[in-house]
Write a protein that holds these residues in place. Structure first.
Motif, PDB file in Angstrom:
ATOM      1  N   THR A   3       0.543  -1.418   0.289  1.00 34.98           N
ATOM      2  CA  THR A   3      -0.260  -0.498  -0.232  1.00 34.98           C
ATOM      3  C   THR A   3       1.092   1.369   0.213  1.00 34.98           C
ATOM      4  OG1 THR A   3       0.079   0.359   2.453  1.00 34.98           O
ATOM      5  CG2 THR A   3      -2.085  -1.263   1.120  1.00 34.98           C
ATOM      6  N   GLY A  66     -11.101   3.646  -2.160  1.00 33.91           N
ATOM      7  CA  GLY A  66      -9.257   2.592  -1.892  1.00 33.91           C
ATOM      8  C   GLY A  66      -9.933   0.840  -2.109  1.00 33.91           C
ATOM      9  N   ALA A  70      -8.317  -1.553  -3.958  1.00 34.56           N
ATOM     10  CA  ALA A  70      -7.672  -3.362  -2.638  1.00 34.56           C
ATOM     11  C   ALA A  70      -7.625  -4.703  -3.951  1.00 34.56           C
ATOM     12  CB  ALA A  70      -8.268  -3.074  -1.626  1.00 34.56           C
ATOM     13  N   SER A  73      -6.343  -4.808  -6.845  1.00 36.32           N
ATOM     14  CA  SER A  73      -4.326  -5.115  -6.773  1.00 36.32           C
ATOM     15  C   SER A  73      -4.256  -6.812  -6.165  1.00 36.32           C
ATOM     16  CB  SER A  73      -4.484  -4.092  -5.279  1.00 36.32           C
ATOM     17  OG  SER A  73      -4.141  -3.025  -5.704  1.00 36.32           O
ATOM     18  N   ASN A  85      -1.459  -0.442  -3.753  1.00 33.19           N
ATOM     19  CA  ASN A  85      -2.614   0.039  -3.395  1.00 33.19           C
ATOM     20  C   ASN A  85      -2.640   1.494  -3.066  1.00 33.19           C
ATOM     21  OD1 ASN A  85      -5.283   0.817  -3.782  1.00 33.19           O
ATOM     22  ND2 ASN A  85      -5.962  -0.561  -1.335  1.00 33.19           N
ATOM     23  N   THR A  87      -4.056   3.437  -0.174  1.00 39.31           N
ATOM     24  CA  THR A  87      -5.424   4.355   0.863  1.00 39.31           C
ATOM     25  C   THR A  87      -5.230   5.298   0.303  1.00 39.31           C
ATOM     26  OG1 THR A  87      -3.596   4.064   2.254  1.00 39.31           O
ATOM     27  CG2 THR A  87      -3.900   2.467   1.870  1.00 39.31           C
TER      28      THR A  87
END
Length: 98
Positions: A3, A66, A70, A73, A85, A87
């Motif tokens: 992240t 996000g 996610a 990803s 990712n 966030t």
């Protein structure tokens, strides 16, 4: 899953670092503004467009909050791509938009 924060992405861009950013929001969401240089592949089309991506590159994945990024990803990582990712998504973005 790796992240990165929106602030870190903004700092890297301000330093002139070249980043490859994929925005997985829907087209109508992206028209309201996106991170400069990001390209749009809506989450629902990712599976069908991943042939456009290069497994030797690193990608930063962005969405609104996000959550979709996610999922994107995790999917791309499972397919062998190097992804990070962002966030908080665009809700956390305070930098320039285009």
């Amino acid at each position: 899953m790796k992240t990165i924060t929106a602030k870190q992405v903004e700092s890297f861009l301000n330093e002139g670092k070249v980043l490859t950013i994929i925005d997985v929001r829907e087209v109508d969401e992206v028209t309201a503004g996106k991170i400069p240089g990001a390209f749009n592949i809506p989450l629902g089309l990712l599976e069908f467009r991943m042939h456009e991506l290069d497994k030797t590159k690193e990608y930063i994945i962005v969405c609104r909050s996000g959550a979709r990024s996610a999922r994107a990803s995790e999917f791309l990582e499972y397919q062998g791509f190097n992804v990070i990712n962002m966030t908080g998504g665009m809700m956390a973005w305070e930098g320039k938009i285009e």
